[in-house]
Design an enzyme around this catalytic site. Structure first.
Site, mmCIF file in Angstrom:
data_model
loop_
_atom_site.group_PDB
_atom_site.id
_atom_site.type_symbol
_atom_site.label_atom_id
_atom_site.label_comp_id
_atom_site.label_asym_id
_atom_site.label_seq_id
_atom_site.Cartn_x
_atom_site.Cartn_y
_atom_site.Cartn_z
ATOM 1 N N GLY A 255 0.771 -1.231 0.000
ATOM 2 C CA GLY A 255 0.000 0.000 0.000
ATOM 3 C C GLY A 255 0.805 1.286 0.000
ATOM 4 N N LYS A 257 2.488 2.867 -2.507
ATOM 5 C CA LYS A 257 2.169 3.735 -3.646
ATOM 6 C C LYS A 257 0.747 4.266 -3.526
ATOM 7 C CE LYS A 257 5.188 0.951 -6.618
ATOM 8 N NZ LYS A 257 5.357 -0.145 -5.631
ATOM 9 N N CYS A 374 9.255 -4.146 -9.755
ATOM 10 C CA CYS A 374 10.567 -3.978 -9.105
ATOM 11 C C CYS A 374 11.517 -5.051 -9.639
ATOM 12 C CB CYS A 374 10.451 -4.018 -7.583
ATOM 13 S SG CYS A 374 9.657 -5.492 -6.908
#
Length: 438
Positions: A255, A257, A374
């Site tokens: 959470g 972002k 990522c």
């Protein structure tokens, strides 16, 4: 229990490809005396960070590998080697405590074996490491498949990436601009005796010179600061939301972002977060509650590859934070080098394309979708976008004009930086407006 034995019990399941540091270490910390918790974390993370070099050393000294039921002894040997090779722990303490740990593991018979190997390493380490110097796995401390794939993907960057992966990532914070400015946050950190600097690329980012307990961060409990890598903080700006937008954050856990987006925008019409795993969805709720944002977002435990959860209303903005190999955050999760396998990448790419294709249908004509991972592998990043654009005639790639990362034919790739941001990838896609709206 002996702290080395406790660490061996954390690492042994990983050697069996079961779980991760994040699943096994928290329980061990609960059962560890408070004064020894930092040492336990140091032993586990340090050993995993140097794992492939340590494995090569262990193979050199062992006549035959440990049996599957004795992988706790394998873990203990690696822990002992790491202490002698890379830690500041006095050699006599490392030796004595590591050998003593065999008794806590109910395998005292192995004490003499570990003692002999560790003392041999003390005597012969220079010669042995010189002998292993030309072994790429020992030299670069990564599995061979990873090294080969990285060389193919990034012939000009692979050595820097591998070197950065073996460093400890800095602690980076995100300032909640609803509550204070970055300058004020820096001033408050300085007053608390915490040296910090503004991030180069995120306007809301601050990097601490040394990691600190979040309880010591002025304003953390009140939601003024959150821990988030600088690269992850770039997502909110790329979404470029406007007042009245309806926004979807897919695969939203934990959470960070999502919370950043809400901190920056107080006039959004609606924000929906979707997360498949219930336990990870609870982490979203925890972060929203700490920041007082729980009433500004709807969190759904649902599958981003389906439409079962969707109410039929299109979104103006969609963030697809796709599940990936996490190879850009190895510094924070060194066990990824062990747990991730080469064949995982193709499987993940299929999931990523499936999520992206499914969610594209939920975006308004004229809307924007930001794809993020990522990962540092192009198979999960720019190649996904290339494949997607060939399938979707109404999708338009928008180049990202920025001074961070490296521009690619599709999107921008960030590599892990020593004392800087993690490895990350972003691409921006716009949906062509209907002819009636053009």
């Amino acid at each position: 229990m002996n702290i080395r034995a406790l660490a061996a019990n954390v690492l042994a399941p990983l050697l069996r490809q079961h779980g991760s540091l994040s699943t096994h270490l928290p329980d061990a910390l609960v059962h560890c005396p408070e004064q020894d918790r930092a040492l336990l974390q140091q032993l586990c993370y340090g050993t995993m960070r140097e794992l492939f070099r340590l494995e090569r050393l262990a193979q050199h000294f062992l006549r035959k590998p440990f049996r599957t039921q004795d992988l706790d002894l394998q873990a203990l040997l690696l822990i002992g080697l790491w202490q002698l090779r890379a830690s500041r722990i006095p050699a006599h303490a490392a030796l004595n405590e590591t050998v003593s740990a065999t008794e806590d593991l109910n395998k005292a018979w192995a004490g003499k074996l570990l003692n002999a190997i560790l003392r041999r390493y003390q005597r012969e380490h220079s010669e042995v490491e010189a002998e292993l110097a030309n072994d790429p796995v020992f030299q670069w401390n990564h599995p061979q498949w990873f090294i080969s794939k990285l060389m193919h993907n990034w012939p000009d960057h692979w050595q820097d990436i591998l070197s950065a992966n073996d460093t400890q990532a800095p602690m980076t914070l995100r300032v909640n601009k609803r509550l204070l400015t970055r300058k004020k946050a820096l001033d408050r950190l300085s007053e608390a005796g915490l040296e910090a600097k503004a991030c180069a690329y995120s306007p809301d980012g601050i990097t601490l010179k040394k990691p600190a307990d979040v309880a010591a961060l002025p304003g953390f409990a009140e939601g003024a600061l959150s821990v988030q890598d600088e690269a992850a903080q770039l997502a909110a700006g790329l979404l470029a939301t406007e007042p009245g937008d309806r926004v979807l954050d897919a695969c939203a856990a934990p959470g960070g972002k999502l919370c950043h987006l809400l901190e920056q925008n107080t006039q959004l019409k609606e924000v929906v977060a979707v997360e498949l795993e219930p336990e990870r969805a609870r982490r979203i709720h925890d972060n929203l509650h700490r920041l007082g944002l729980q009433l500004e977002c709807q969190v759904l435990t649902a599958d981003a590859t389906s439409h079962d959860w969707w109410d039929g209303q299109l979104f103006d903005r969609i963030l697809v934070d796709a599940p990936c190999s996490a190879t850009g955050v190895i510094r924070r999760h060194p066990d990824i080098k062990l747990l991730r396998q080469g064949e995982d990448i193709a499987a993940l790419a299929g999931i990523q394309l499936g999520i992206l294709t499914n969610l594209w249908g939920l975006l308004k004509p004229g809307g924007r979708l930001v794809y993020a991972t990522c990962s540092i592998f192009s198979q999960e990043n720019e190649r996904i976008i290339e494949r997607f654009l060939k399938q979707q005639p109404d999708a338009r790639h928008q180049s990202i004009d920025a001074d961070w990362g490296e521009a690619r034919p599709y999107g921008r790739q960030l590599f892990p930086q020593v004392d800087g941001h993690d490895g990350f990838y972003y691409a921006v896609l716009n949906k062509q407006a209907d002819d009636t709206q053009a």
